[in-house]
Design an enzyme around this catalytic site. Structure first.
Site, PDB file in Angstrom:
ATOM      1  N   MET A   1       0.854  -1.244  -0.097  1.00  0.00           N
ATOM      2  CA  MET A   1      -0.018   0.225  -0.015  1.00  0.00           C
ATOM      3  C   MET A   1       1.034   1.366  -0.130  1.00  0.00           C
ATOM      4  O   MET A   1       1.066   1.879   1.007  1.00  0.00           O
ATOM      5  CB  MET A   1      -1.034  -0.113   1.314  1.00  0.00           C
ATOM      6  CG  MET A   1      -1.779   1.207   1.479  1.00  0.00           C
ATOM      7  SD  MET A   1      -3.244   0.707  -0.005  1.00  0.00           S
ATOM      8  CE  MET A   1      -2.924   2.285  -0.930  1.00  0.00           C
ATOM      9  N   CYS A   2       1.603   1.361  -1.085  1.00  0.00           N
ATOM     10  CA  CYS A   2       2.591   2.688  -1.335  1.00  0.00           C
ATOM     11  C   CYS A   2       3.729   2.421  -0.496  1.00  0.00           C
ATOM     12  O   CYS A   2       3.977   1.679   0.370  1.00  0.00           O
ATOM     13  CB  CYS A   2       1.991   3.783  -0.890  1.00  0.00           C
ATOM     14  SG  CYS A   2       0.334   4.172  -1.315  1.00  0.00           S
ATOM     15  N   ARG A   3       4.841   2.887  -1.217  1.00  0.00           N
ATOM     16  CA  ARG A   3       6.188   3.030  -0.462  1.00  0.00           C
ATOM     17  C   ARG A   3       6.705   4.622  -0.575  1.00  0.00           C
ATOM     18  O   ARG A   3       6.287   5.221  -1.435  1.00  0.00           O
ATOM     19  CB  ARG A   3       7.258   2.307  -1.196  1.00  0.00           C
ATOM     20  CG  ARG A   3       6.747   0.727  -1.570  1.00  0.00           C
ATOM     21  CD  ARG A   3       7.152   0.029  -0.236  1.00  0.00           C
ATOM     22  NE  ARG A   3       6.163   0.198   0.850  1.00  0.00           N
ATOM     23  CZ  ARG A   3       6.306  -0.544   1.883  1.00  0.00           C
ATOM     24  NH1 ARG A   3       7.295  -1.291   2.050  1.00  0.00           N
ATOM     25  NH2 ARG A   3       5.223  -0.650   2.859  1.00  0.00           N
TER      26      ARG A   3
END
Length: 263
Positions: A1-3
């Site tokens: 879920m995103c970086r």
């Protein structure tokens, strides 16, 4: 879920942070090593940076995957900075907001990113969002959980809170309204970084002469990387990192007790 990734330190080309490391943010867009939710971060990306003598950051954002954008490689090769915040995105839910939903969000001298998701969005945030000035809601850059969390943080910053307190008070408030949310937040003004570990991974690396990096996961195998415990607030400069426990939602009025500084 995103970086996401923040850096403070000696001036470097943006590409040295985004592309050159063996496990760079660029590579994390399709092959993250420690991502707990989702597998590919192809729903947009962004980078924000600060130029010498200008407190207002510049940004480059796109709605597609970073590997499909030809402009970022040239920009990253020639632009140099002492402070940066960048992110690759895996959208919580599909939307038509395009690059407006890609971090970093920006206002005044601030850059902000959210790695995670607000449980029960959007209903879960209706009550606390109603406390924001109507004009702030009308100015939301995107119709996303991250944009509302950013509005809550920004309201505290503009009311005079320092970055650590703004994040440290926003996270338990959102977690109380939306239990089981993942709220890894990242904030910088180009001179300091504040971040939270709440439900997902967060690491930092600090070394004299090489600056400080704070990231969802290490971009190389340098043994100086340290994992931040869950439920922790991090506040860093180019030379110092401090960790302190975040308040639990049931204890939101109690002050946090700082841990010993780490460098």
């Amino acid at each position: 879920m995103c970086r996401h990734l923040a850096y403070l330190g000696p001036e470097v080309p943006i590409g040295r942070l985004l592309f050159e490391p063996p496990h760079s943010l660029y590579r994390q867009s399709w092959a993250p090593r420690r991502q707990r939710h989702g597998t590919v971060n192809a729903d947009g990306f962004g980078v924000g940076w600060y130029a010498e003598g200008d407190p207002v950051p510049a940004r480059y954002r796109r709605s597609g995957p970073i590997w499909a954008d030809g402009g970022i490689t040239d920009l990253a090769r020639v632009v140099r900075t002492t402070a940066l915040l960048a992110a690759v995105r895996d959208a919580t839910v599909p939307s038509a907001d395009g690059e407006a939903a890609a971090a970093p969000f920006a206002a005044d001298r601030w850059l902000f990113s959210h790695n995670g998701a607000v449980a029960g969005w959007p209903d879960s945030l209706a009550r606390i969002a109603s406390g924001l000035p109507p004009v702030d809601l009308l100015r939301l850059a995107a119709r996303s959980d991250s944009a509302v969390v950013w509005a809550l943080v920004l309201a505290r910053l503009r009311a005079g809170d320092d970055p650590g307190r703004a994040l440290g008070d926003t996270v338990p408030e959102v977690a109380s309204a939306a239990p089981d949310s993942r709220l890894n937040l990242l904030l910088t003004d180009g001179t300091a970084v504040a971040a939270t570990a709440w439900g997902d991974t967060l690491w930092y690396r600090a070394e004299p002469g090489r600056g400080t990096a704070v990231a969802s996961e290490p971009y190389d195998d340098d043994p100086l990387w340290q994992e931040v415990p869950d439920r922790t607030l991090l506040v860093a400069t180019a030379t110092d990192v401090q960790l302190s426990p975040l308040k639990e939602p049931s204890d939101a009025s109690a002050p946090a007790t700082p841990k010993e500084p780490r460098t």
